[in-house]
Each structure stands twice: as C-alpha cells, then as structure tokens.
Design a protein around this motif. Structure first.
Motif: not given
Length: 329
Positions: A150-161, A281-285, A290-297
């Motif tokens: 959460m310290s590094f990705f904005t817009g996702f704090g509400h999920y954690v909260l 999405f996070l890996l792309i950031q 997108p292809a590499d992020a998808a393969i890793v996931t």
C-alpha cells in the motif's frame, strides 16, 4: 438405524466432494481458455525456459514448503484438541482439501473436516472451527503483506482498509459473548434447531480456544511463514521472467498481498480473475510489459493454485479408495 444414518451422511459428503471437484475442473478449463490470450507460442517458450531454470525449481520448493508449514499448523491445532488421529492421515486429509481450494470462499477446504468425520468421527463443528481460525490467521498475514504494498501503490488503500476494519468484528464474532448467550437462549426455545445450534456452539468454543494468546500467536506465525514462502516463489519467478527489471523482494510482498485481497473481495472461486487482474496491473506499474506480467502471473498461479489442486486431487482419490470400507459406523 445409526448405521443407516452414518451411511446417508457419508453418501451426502461424497456427493458434495464430487460436485466440488467438478467445479474446480470446470474452472481450470475456463482458466486455460482465458490464459491463452497471452499467446500459446509465448507460453511454450516460457515452459521451455523454466524447464532448465534453477530459479523455477526454487519457486516450486517454496510452494511445497508453504504447504508443509500449513500442514504443520493443522497438526498443531489437532494436538491442541487431542484429536485421536495419527499425523499421516491427518496430513493427507489436509493435502486432499487443497484439491478444492478453487471453490467459493475456499469452502471446499471443509473436505478435510468431512474426511476426518467419516473416518475418525471427529466433530465437524470442531474441525470447521479450526478452519475458521486458519482463515483468520491467513487474513492477518495477507493484510500485513498488503500494507507493505500500500505504501507503493496508490488507489488500493481502501481494499486494505476494508480488510483491517473487518478483522475486529470477525474476532468478536468468534468470541463467546454475547453471541454465545444468544445461541444458548435460542437453543432453549427451539427443539427443532437444537442440534444445529449445539454445533454452532461447539464451533465457537473451538474458535474461542484458538483465539487465546498462545495458540493464536503460534497459528499466526505459521501463517506468516507459509505465505512468505509463496511470496518468495513469486519473487523467484519474477527474477527469472523479468530479468531486465530490478525488482526488490518487497514488491513481491505487495503484489501478492494486494492481489490476494482483491481476489477475496471479488468472491470468485480461488480469487480467480481478481488476483490475476490485480497482479498484472501492479507488475505493469513496475515496468513489465502486459504480456510479461501476464506470463509471470499465469506461471505463479499454475504452481500455487492448479498444480497444488492436482496433487490434492490425487491424495483425495487415494484417501477415498484406501478408506472406502473404514468409515466410522
């Protein structure tokens, strides 16, 4: 009459297990279909690369170690309640339940409770109470990982909260008061629901016992170690498939934690869809294509969700074959 009732119970449990297995297999085929958008040629290249990768072997090792730690937690809880079950069959029941991880809310993992109930007569409400505390300690570990991200990705704090806010009510729900008093009063008033309420009371007693400081802290430590192993598996896969990106280990903790929480919130079996979309999405950031992020996931989910489900299915079938004539009468 008692034998007939037990037979009917076993038949019902077997039907539930078979339906859960069919659900998981169907979901797997859907997952394979939607994963194909990354390109079969790219997937084949990745498989060839990983087949000669010591980092991938290490990732597999971390996944198996994670399962071993979770089995150790399950055995610890069993010893806490003095279950008369040898370590080997208890471990097998746990691994068999992994076959049904990809069910809504991981409800399929109740299969270990059903298996032990059929074979050893363990109270379903008691083992289900253990499962409830397992999920609670898992949630605490995942939230801690997500806080890192959460310290590094904005817009996702509400999920954690939201997850953090839900923890105290959950702990209160598991406590004995005032819910226990309400159930006792309801049990006294209604003869028809007496048996059901008695089961709920046993479940609350089990959960309440494991919420005491010592078992709760030990269970939480098991959870932190187990899920840290899966995070390290993700990190090793990232090192192998994203060699041009200088990614620190904390990134893997953040990606895993946030993706898991979103996967839980979307309420799909095994978090399928929500986990993948968030992780990509996070890996792309962090600079992945997108292809590499998808393969890793896809690779990570293949060994943590689908490979483990396959191994669990083998153990489940083995259990049912070996114990087909050994159920409690």
């Amino acid at each position: 009459m008692k034998i007939e009732a037990q037979s009917d119970y076993s038949y019902t449990q077997h039907k539930w297990i078979i339906r859960s297995v069919i659900t998981v297999i169907s979901l797997l085929f859907i997952y394979i279909y939607f994963s194909s958008w990354a390109g079969w040629e790219r997937i084949e290249q990745t498989v060839a690369l990983l087949s000669h990768s010591w980092l991938f072997v290490g990732a597999l090792g971390m996944v198996f170690l994670s399962i071993a730690v979770r089995v150790a937690r399950w055995l610890y809880y069993g010893r806490h309640f003095d279950w008369p079950i040898p370590a080997v069959p208890s471990s097998m029941a746990f691994i068999a339940s992994i076959a049904l991880t990809a069910t809504p809310g991981k409800a399929g993992e109740l299969v270990k409770s059903a298996l032990l109930r059929m074979r050893y007569g363990t109270a379903l409400s008691e083992s289900a109470g253990v499962l409830l505390i397992e999920r609670l300690t898992d949630l605490i570990a995942i939230v801690l990982f997500a806080v890192v991200g959460m310290s590094f990705f904005t817009g996702f704090g509400h999920y954690v909260l939201l997850s953090v806010v839900l923890l105290p009510p959950l702990v209160l729900f598991l406590g004995k008061f005032p819910l226990r008093n309400v159930l006792l009063a309801a049990q006294a008033r209604s003869e028809r629901s007496k048996k059901f309420i008695a089961g709920l009371l046993r479940l609350l007693d089990t959960a309440g016992s494991l919420l005491r400081p010592k078992p709760f802290i030990i269970g939480s430590l098991f959870a932190l170690i187990a899920w840290s192993c899966e995070v390290m598996a993700l990190y090793l896969i990232m090192l192998q498939l994203l060699p041009d990106l200088l990614i620190a280990p904390w990134v893997a903790f953040g990606v895993f934690g946030l993706a898991t929480i979103v996967g839980v919130l979307v309420l799909l079996p095994g978090g399928v869809g929500g986990f993948e979309a968030t992780a990509i999405f996070l890996l792309i950031q962090f600079g992945a294509t997108p292809a590499d992020a998808a393969i890793v996931t896809i690779v990570f989910r293949s060994i943590t969700l689908w490979l483990m489900s396959f191994i669990g299915l083998i153990v489940l079938i083995l259990w049912l074959v070996v114990n087909r004539n050994k159920n409690v009468r």
